[in-house]
Write a protein that holds these residues in place. Sequence first.
Motif, mmCIF file in Angstrom:
data_model
loop_
_atom_site.group_PDB
_atom_site.id
_atom_site.type_symbol
_atom_site.label_atom_id
_atom_site.label_comp_id
_atom_site.label_asym_id
_atom_site.label_seq_id
_atom_site.Cartn_x
_atom_site.Cartn_y
_atom_site.Cartn_z
ATOM 1 N N PRO A 186 69.822 6.554 -1.689
ATOM 2 C CA PRO A 186 70.168 6.993 -3.050
ATOM 3 C C PRO A 186 71.672 6.926 -3.338
ATOM 4 O O PRO A 186 72.078 6.741 -4.486
ATOM 5 N N LEU A 187 72.502 7.045 -2.286
ATOM 6 C CA LEU A 187 73.959 7.018 -2.511
ATOM 7 C C LEU A 187 74.423 5.659 -3.021
ATOM 8 O O LEU A 187 75.492 5.546 -3.611
ATOM 9 N N SER A 188 73.606 4.620 -2.791
ATOM 10 C CA SER A 188 74.054 3.286 -3.209
ATOM 11 C C SER A 188 74.038 3.125 -4.736
ATOM 12 O O SER A 188 74.546 2.152 -5.271
ATOM 13 N N ASP A 189 73.460 4.110 -5.459
ATOM 14 C CA ASP A 189 73.576 4.097 -6.927
ATOM 15 C C ASP A 189 75.024 4.339 -7.345
ATOM 16 O O ASP A 189 75.476 3.873 -8.386
ATOM 17 N N PHE A 190 75.727 5.142 -6.576
ATOM 18 C CA PHE A 190 77.134 5.465 -6.845
ATOM 19 C C PHE A 190 77.875 5.414 -5.506
ATOM 20 O O PHE A 190 78.202 6.465 -4.944
ATOM 21 N N PRO A 191 78.138 4.241 -4.971
ATOM 22 C CA PRO A 191 78.662 4.177 -3.597
ATOM 23 C C PRO A 191 80.044 4.824 -3.441
ATOM 24 O O PRO A 191 80.972 4.443 -4.157
ATOM 25 N N PRO A 192 80.155 5.789 -2.555
ATOM 26 C CA PRO A 192 81.458 6.425 -2.321
ATOM 27 C C PRO A 192 82.349 5.515 -1.478
ATOM 28 O O PRO A 192 81.875 4.518 -0.935
ATOM 29 N N ASN A 208 65.038 15.614 4.734
ATOM 30 C CA ASN A 208 65.567 14.263 4.894
ATOM 31 C C ASN A 208 65.973 13.636 3.557
ATOM 32 O O ASN A 208 66.380 12.497 3.496
ATOM 33 N N ARG A 209 65.866 14.437 2.474
ATOM 34 C CA ARG A 209 66.030 13.892 1.117
ATOM 35 C C ARG A 209 67.344 14.357 0.484
ATOM 36 O O ARG A 209 67.677 15.545 0.531
ATOM 37 N N ILE A 210 68.047 13.412 -0.114
ATOM 38 C CA ILE A 210 69.269 13.759 -0.852
ATOM 39 C C ILE A 210 68.871 14.249 -2.239
ATOM 40 O O ILE A 210 68.089 13.586 -2.928
ATOM 41 N N LYS A 242 75.506 6.089 -15.696
ATOM 42 C CA LYS A 242 74.675 4.895 -15.649
ATOM 43 C C LYS A 242 74.701 4.343 -14.247
ATOM 44 O O LYS A 242 75.778 4.054 -13.716
ATOM 45 N N ARG A 243 73.530 4.187 -13.646
ATOM 46 C CA ARG A 243 73.496 3.579 -12.322
ATOM 47 C C ARG A 243 73.591 2.074 -12.482
ATOM 48 O O ARG A 243 72.765 1.490 -13.163
ATOM 49 N N SER A 244 74.609 1.496 -11.876
ATOM 50 C CA SER A 244 74.712 0.040 -11.953
ATOM 51 C C SER A 244 73.821 -0.541 -10.862
ATOM 52 O O SER A 244 73.078 0.185 -10.204
ATOM 53 N N SER A 245 73.884 -1.846 -10.670
ATOM 54 C CA SER A 245 73.078 -2.428 -9.599
ATOM 55 C C SER A 245 73.541 -1.811 -8.277
ATOM 56 O O SER A 245 74.703 -1.435 -8.125
ATOM 57 N N LYS A 246 72.624 -1.707 -7.339
ATOM 58 C CA LYS A 246 72.919 -0.999 -6.089
ATOM 59 C C LYS A 246 74.165 -1.563 -5.405
ATOM 60 O O LYS A 246 74.292 -2.774 -5.245
ATOM 61 N N GLY A 247 75.088 -0.682 -5.030
ATOM 62 C CA GLY A 247 76.297 -1.116 -4.336
ATOM 63 C C GLY A 247 76.123 -1.031 -2.825
ATOM 64 O O GLY A 247 75.131 -0.499 -2.328
ATOM 65 N N THR A 248 77.103 -1.565 -2.120
ATOM 66 C CA THR A 248 77.039 -1.514 -0.647
ATOM 67 C C THR A 248 77.661 -0.209 -0.173
ATOM 68 O O THR A 248 78.726 0.191 -0.655
ATOM 69 N N LEU A 249 76.991 0.419 0.762
ATOM 70 C CA LEU A 249 77.511 1.682 1.279
ATOM 71 C C LEU A 249 78.448 1.425 2.456
ATOM 72 O O LEU A 249 78.178 0.554 3.290
ATOM 73 N N ALA A 269 77.348 14.553 -8.893
ATOM 74 C CA ALA A 269 78.690 14.945 -8.436
ATOM 75 C C ALA A 269 79.439 13.712 -7.930
ATOM 76 O O ALA A 269 80.642 13.554 -8.166
ATOM 77 N N LEU A 270 78.699 12.824 -7.280
ATOM 78 C CA LEU A 270 79.292 11.588 -6.771
ATOM 79 C C LEU A 270 79.776 10.728 -7.940
ATOM 80 O O LEU A 270 80.882 10.183 -7.922
ATOM 81 N N ASN A 271 78.944 10.621 -8.964
ATOM 82 C CA ASN A 271 79.309 9.855 -10.153
ATOM 83 C C ASN A 271 80.584 10.425 -10.779
ATOM 84 O O ASN A 271 81.509 9.689 -11.109
ATOM 85 N N CYS A 272 80.642 11.750 -10.888
ATOM 86 C CA CYS A 272 81.822 12.398 -11.480
ATOM 87 C C CYS A 272 83.062 12.074 -10.640
ATOM 88 O O CYS A 272 84.115 11.718 -11.176
ATOM 89 N N GLY A 273 82.936 12.178 -9.321
ATOM 90 C CA GLY A 273 84.066 11.890 -8.422
ATOM 91 C C GLY A 273 84.552 10.461 -8.599
ATOM 92 O O GLY A 273 85.761 10.205 -8.674
ATOM 93 N N LEU A 274 83.612 9.518 -8.716
ATOM 94 C CA LEU A 274 84.000 8.106 -8.853
ATOM 95 C C LEU A 274 84.679 7.851 -10.191
ATOM 96 O O LEU A 274 85.620 7.075 -10.291
#
Length: 331
Positions: A55-61, A16-18, A169-176, A25-30
């Motif tokens: 965890p995805l909200s650190d780098f919201p796709p 159940n864990r990302i 750098k993880r910014s403040s949590k974004g909205t998914l 990889a998400l950060n690189c894509g963004l």
Amino acid sequence: MTDHRSIFVWIECKGNRIKAVSLEALNCGLQLSKTNGLQVCAVLFCGEQKPDLTPLSDFPPHSIKIFSGPQWENYNSEAVSNAFFHWMQEASPRLVLLPASNHGKELGAILSGLTHAPLASDCVEVECLNAIDFEVKRPIYSGKAFVSLALEGKGLHIITLRANVFRGKRSSKGTLPDAELVVSNPDAKALSLIVREVVKGTGKLDVTEARVVVSGGMGMQGPENFPLLEELAEVLGGTVGASRPVVDNGWRDYSNQVGQTGRTVSPDLYIACGISGAVQHIAGMSGSKCIVAINKDPHAPIFSIAQYGIVGDVLEIIPLLTTEFKKILHG
Ligand SMILES: Cc1cc2nc3c(=O)[nH]c(=O)nc-3n(C[C@H](O)[C@H](O)[C@H](O)COP(=O)(O)OP(=O)(O)OC[C@H]3O[C@@H](n4cnc5c(N)ncnc54)[C@H](O)[C@@H]3O)c2cc1C
């Protein structure tokens, strides 16, 4: 999202864990999307229980696609690559990014074979040259040199990314965004089905995920001395790695092996204890942010890549380090 307007990022899950490497990889894509305007889609394969997406909200796709079904409960390259490939044919991404984990490297190679798209593996840099072309940097000759490759043309490109390089750098949590869910039954024609996963080892942190790796080589002299490394690793919040002869001798499990024929690690801190620094070992750890070597031979090759070197007997030095780190870190 069609017509090569998207970057698909494979999000690797364990139960159940990302896995943290997927966020890189998400950060690189963004980062790439800021330059070329492509839309980043996080792609997950999971069992019937959806993973925790927080965890995805650190780098919201820009979008999330979840494939859910019993065939994806445990990673199965056939089940994942079949579904991924069919969806890619429909959605035509411009780029697929995967972590260069064992599963990510395998999946990247299978997708490259199925789509005939070029694959650049274990990359440590990815840049947009313009709206459609990319340049990547990757290690060659067991990490002794780097090569830059241009990925040109309008077709699909597949890139796997070395762990711990694209943390960002993880910014403040974004909205998914709302996830699009595809529920599917197992493919009746599939040749393999993972029925059960048996986890071997101590259940401690995996060497590829640890921020601190304390590795032991033949200089540790025997398996009875490895608890010294366990203790130091515990104080530093890390895990224990090993050189190949240590594993070949049965002192440690293969999952601990670092090097060309073992795991590639790039932690913040790598402490090489009684390891000579053969090219095949260095191939698996030269990407570490800070390397500390302890060796009784002042001419050991490991010192040439270490930021800090201690010449002396590991059996004397490791307990001293453990005591000092305990004082500093845990009062
Ligand atoms: C195809 C191929 C693939 C390989 N893949 C890998 C791989 O994935 N990973 C890997 O690690 N190796 C790999 N090897 C093996 C590699 O070439 C080396 O043999 C191996 O890395 C050496 O391990 P070591 O440094 O632990 O041992 P040694 O080379 O025996 O070095 C031991 C070191 O410990 C030091 N020492 C001894 N006693 C003490 C003490 N009391 N205190 C402090 N220092 C001490 C010595 O000075 C020496 O530098 C591969 C080889 C081949 C041919």
